[in-house]
Motif scaffolding. Structure first.
Motif, PDB file in Angstrom:
ATOM      1  N   SER A 147       0.833  -1.211   0.000  1.00  7.67           N
ATOM      2  CA  SER A 147       0.000   0.000   0.000  1.00  7.67           C
ATOM      3  C   SER A 147       0.867   1.261   0.000  1.00  7.67           C
ATOM      4  CB  SER A 147      -0.990  -0.023   1.171  1.00  7.67           C
ATOM      5  OG  SER A 147      -0.289   0.004   2.383  1.00  7.67           O
ATOM      6  N   VAL A 148       2.035   1.216   0.635  1.00  7.54           N
ATOM      7  CA  VAL A 148       2.942   2.379   0.588  1.00  7.54           C
ATOM      8  C   VAL A 148       3.500   2.543  -0.830  1.00  7.54           C
ATOM      9  CG1 VAL A 148       5.040   3.430   1.517  1.00  7.54           C
ATOM     10  CG2 VAL A 148       3.563   2.084   3.032  1.00  7.54           C
ATOM     11  N   ILE A 149       3.852   1.424  -1.440  1.00 11.80           N
ATOM     12  CA  ILE A 149       4.361   1.475  -2.821  1.00 11.80           C
ATOM     13  C   ILE A 149       3.305   2.054  -3.758  1.00 11.80           C
ATOM     14  CG2 ILE A 149       5.077   0.020  -4.771  1.00 11.80           C
ATOM     15  CD1 ILE A 149       6.511  -1.781  -2.644  1.00 11.80           C
ATOM     16  N   ASP A 150       2.053   1.592  -3.578  1.00  9.15           N
ATOM     17  CA  ASP A 150       0.983   2.040  -4.470  1.00  9.15           C
ATOM     18  C   ASP A 150       0.623   3.503  -4.249  1.00  9.15           C
ATOM     19  OD1 ASP A 150       0.929  -0.448  -5.550  1.00  9.15           O
ATOM     20  OD2 ASP A 150      -0.810  -1.152  -4.406  1.00  9.15           O
ATOM     21  N   GLU A 151       0.699   3.954  -2.981  1.00 13.88           N
ATOM     22  CA  GLU A 151       0.289   5.335  -2.724  1.00 13.88           C
ATOM     23  C   GLU A 151       1.414   6.340  -2.973  1.00 13.88           C
ATOM     24  OE1 GLU A 151      -1.930   7.992   0.688  1.00 13.88           O
ATOM     25  OE2 GLU A 151      -0.212   6.811   1.310  1.00 13.88           O
ATOM     26  N   MET A 152       2.654   5.986  -2.592  1.00 14.68           N
ATOM     27  CA  MET A 152       3.736   6.970  -2.588  1.00 14.68           C
ATOM     28  C   MET A 152       4.805   6.715  -3.660  1.00 14.68           C
ATOM     29  SD  MET A 152       2.649   8.887  -0.132  1.00 14.68           S
ATOM     30  CE  MET A 152       4.000  10.040   0.066  1.00 14.68           C
ATOM     31  N   VAL A 153       5.224   5.472  -3.820  1.00 11.05           N
ATOM     32  CA  VAL A 153       6.394   5.196  -4.664  1.00 11.05           C
ATOM     33  C   VAL A 153       6.036   5.220  -6.145  1.00 11.05           C
ATOM     34  CG1 VAL A 153       8.286   3.581  -5.128  1.00 11.05           C
ATOM     35  CG2 VAL A 153       7.442   3.868  -2.779  1.00 11.05           C
ATOM     36  N   LYS A 154       5.042   4.423  -6.532  1.00 14.35           N
ATOM     37  CA  LYS A 154       4.711   4.295  -7.968  1.00 14.35           C
ATOM     38  C   LYS A 154       4.190   5.586  -8.601  1.00 14.35           C
ATOM     39  CE  LYS A 154       4.036  -0.664  -8.627  1.00 14.35           C
ATOM     40  NZ  LYS A 154       3.000  -1.715  -8.521  1.00 14.35           N
ATOM     41  N   PRO A 155       3.277   6.318  -7.931  1.00 17.08           N
ATOM     42  CA  PRO A 155       2.728   7.511  -8.603  1.00 17.08           C
ATOM     43  C   PRO A 155       3.724   8.664  -8.753  1.00 17.08           C
ATOM     44  CG  PRO A 155       1.331   6.794  -6.758  1.00 17.08           C
ATOM     45  CD  PRO A 155       2.630   6.074  -6.649  1.00 17.08           C
ATOM     46  N   TYR A 156       4.825   8.645  -8.034  1.00 15.70           N
ATOM     47  CA  TYR A 156       5.781   9.771  -8.072  1.00 15.70           C
ATOM     48  C   TYR A 156       7.194   9.229  -8.332  1.00 15.70           C
ATOM     49  CZ  TYR A 156       1.851  12.010  -5.692  1.00 15.70           C
ATOM     50  OH  TYR A 156       0.610  12.468  -5.366  1.00 15.70           O
ATOM     51  N   PRO A 157       7.477   8.828  -9.555  1.00 17.46           N
ATOM     52  CA  PRO A 157       8.768   8.181  -9.833  1.00 17.46           C
ATOM     53  C   PRO A 157       9.955   9.041  -9.385  1.00 17.46           C
ATOM     54  CG  PRO A 157       7.322   8.083 -11.744  1.00 17.46           C
ATOM     55  CD  PRO A 157       6.655   8.980 -10.752  1.00 17.46           C
ATOM     56  N   GLY A 158      10.871   8.422  -8.676  1.00 21.73           N
ATOM     57  CA  GLY A 158      12.090   9.105  -8.247  1.00 21.73           C
ATOM     58  C   GLY A 158      11.923   9.934  -6.984  1.00 21.73           C
ATOM     59  N   ARG A 159      10.698  10.087  -6.484  1.00 22.38           N
ATOM     60  CA  ARG A 159      10.492  10.970  -5.336  1.00 22.38           C
ATOM     61  C   ARG A 159      10.466  10.232  -3.991  1.00 22.38           C
ATOM     62  NH1 ARG A 159       8.937  15.960  -7.015  1.00 22.38           N
ATOM     63  NH2 ARG A 159      10.201  16.566  -5.202  1.00 22.38           N
ATOM     64  N   PHE A 160      10.102   8.949  -4.002  1.00 23.31           N
ATOM     65  CA  PHE A 160      10.030   8.209  -2.733  1.00 23.31           C
ATOM     66  C   PHE A 160      10.664   6.836  -2.867  1.00 23.31           C
ATOM     67  CE2 PHE A 160       6.437  11.145  -2.779  1.00 23.31           C
ATOM     68  CZ  PHE A 160       6.629  11.810  -1.585  1.00 23.31           C
TER      69      PHE A 160
END
Ligand SMILES: [Zn+2]
Length: 395
Positions: free
Chosen positions: A121-134
């Motif tokens: 859920s962290v990957i889906d909310e933060m990592v994937k939608p903002y490439p390179g940011r998280f």
């Protein structure tokens, strides 16, 4: 002449009453209207202002240089924003990115990512939608510590986490101070059951960010000599003083033996190896173990109160220190850290003052080449060690 109830009225009243005092016998070295150089005899009785009500305002006329954006882009390697454990309150991801854009923070590492669905859920909310940011790290599931094949289970869990997108392993301070097996024994930081997990991190080329022990004062009595008295009064469970706890020194020694046992794994000894009060010790650790890096999350106060020693340390170990905050997301939080690193400002509040202690901090005015390494180059070098090919050869 009318006496109005105003400032001049008060002055008039004072003049009227003053001669009465003049009739009292003068003290030996103080004639009326003179300023004494001795302390008032009742001073101790009068010093009863409560610590919680004492908010002195500095009268120092010192220059303040606000740094709105970091001089070089930043990788914050120690954060918990929108993590899987919900350590901080949830914040809309767009707002998080807005704070980062305004302050020149390119990437934030979310350390407490757990595993499995929570990690996802962290990957889906933060990592994937903002490439390179998280980026997000995984963790060990201590509820499984008594399983006969705990080590293999955790290695498989880690491989799964990295396949999902985790890029490191985070260990909280519960290891060494809280995690116990069914016999009731504390799990030591260098427990051999953990060796295969640390080795797997080395094989995959992902760092282990580990928090071990806490400030030195947390291991001392919570009394009027404790420099973090207010903090420990607010958080009594942060005190590790007493025979039920191992000493700070013994837990750190176990951690350092574990670091030495796994030379092919990179360890980030969080919170300035958790002994910024003793930079001689941290220097020795970095000198003896090349696989160890440090960051300064929640230790701005400790380092900022010793600016000359800290500056010397930051310059000497400029390839080993990374930027970390461990604070809630806020533009002002980042700006406070930039001011500490970039300017020579004197005697200002660390972020969260006076939460950690009643002292001020001083800027280090680090050279540009050092700033660039601390802001992002060292973290980039560390994360380049990731070997996706090693993951493919798992199983
Ligand atoms: Zn943290």
């Amino acid at each position: 002449m009318f006496i109005r109830p105003s400032w001049s009225g008060c002055a008039f009243l004072a003049i009227l009453t003053w001669p009465a005092a003049q009739n009292a016998p003068p003290q030996r070295d103080q004639s009326p209207g003179q300023i004494s150089y001795k302390s008032a005899s009742d001073a101790d009785e009068k010093k009863t202002l409560l610590l919680k009500d004492f908010h002195p305002v500095s009268m120092l006329h010192a220059s303040a240089h606000n740094v709105d954006r970091a001089k070089y882009y930043v990788i914050d390697v120690h954060n918990h924003v929108n993590d899987a454990m919900r350590i901080d309150d949830h914040m809309p991801p767009e707002r998080v990115v807005e704070i980062m854009d305004k302050t020149n923070v390119r990437t934030v590492v979310i350390l407490t990512g757990m595993w499995g669905d929570e990690l996802q859920s962290v990957i889906d909310e933060m990592v994937k939608p903002y490439p390179g940011r998280f980026m997000v790290f995984s963790q060990i599931d201590w509820s499984k510590i008594d399983d006969p094949n705990f080590s293999q289970e955790m290695v498989a869990q880690l491989d799964d986490a990295v396949a999902r997108g985790a890029r490191g392993l985070k260990q909280l301070k519960d290891l060494g101070l809280g995690v116990r097996d069914k016999s009731g024994k504390l799990i030591a930081v260098d427990d051999p059951r953990l060796d295969p997990i640390w080795e797997e991190c080395g094989r995959l080329g992902i760092p282990v960010s580990i928090h071990t022990t806490d400030p030195e004062s947390f291991f001392h009595p919570v009394d009027n000599t404790n420099e973090r008295y207010e903090e420990l009064t607010e958080h009594p469970d942060w005190s590790f003083y007493g025979p039920q706890f191992p000493t700070k020194e013994s837990i750190l020694a176990a951690r350092d033996r574990m670091f030495a046992k796994h030379p092919h794994t990179t360890f980030v000894a969080l919170h300035m190896a958790n002994w910024p009060e003793n930079l001689d010790y941290v220097s020795h650790l970095l000198d003896s173990l090349p696989n160890v890096m440090v960051e300064f999350g929640a230790r701005e106060a400790e380092l900022g109160r010793q600016p000359r020693r800290a500056r010397e340390f930051f310059i000497k170990y400029q390839d080993r220190i990374m930027f970390g905050t461990d604070n809630g997301m806020d533009e002002a939080m980042y700006r406070n850290h930039f001011r500490w690193l970039e300017t020579g400002d004197e005697s200002f509040d660390y972020w969260g003052y006076p939460g950690q202690g009643r002292w001020k901090i001083y800027g280090m005015e680090l050279p540009d080449s050092v700033l660039e390494k601390i802001y992002h180059k060292n973290a980039e070098r560390m994360f380049r060690q990731f070997r996706p090919a090693a993951l493919a050869s798992t199983k």
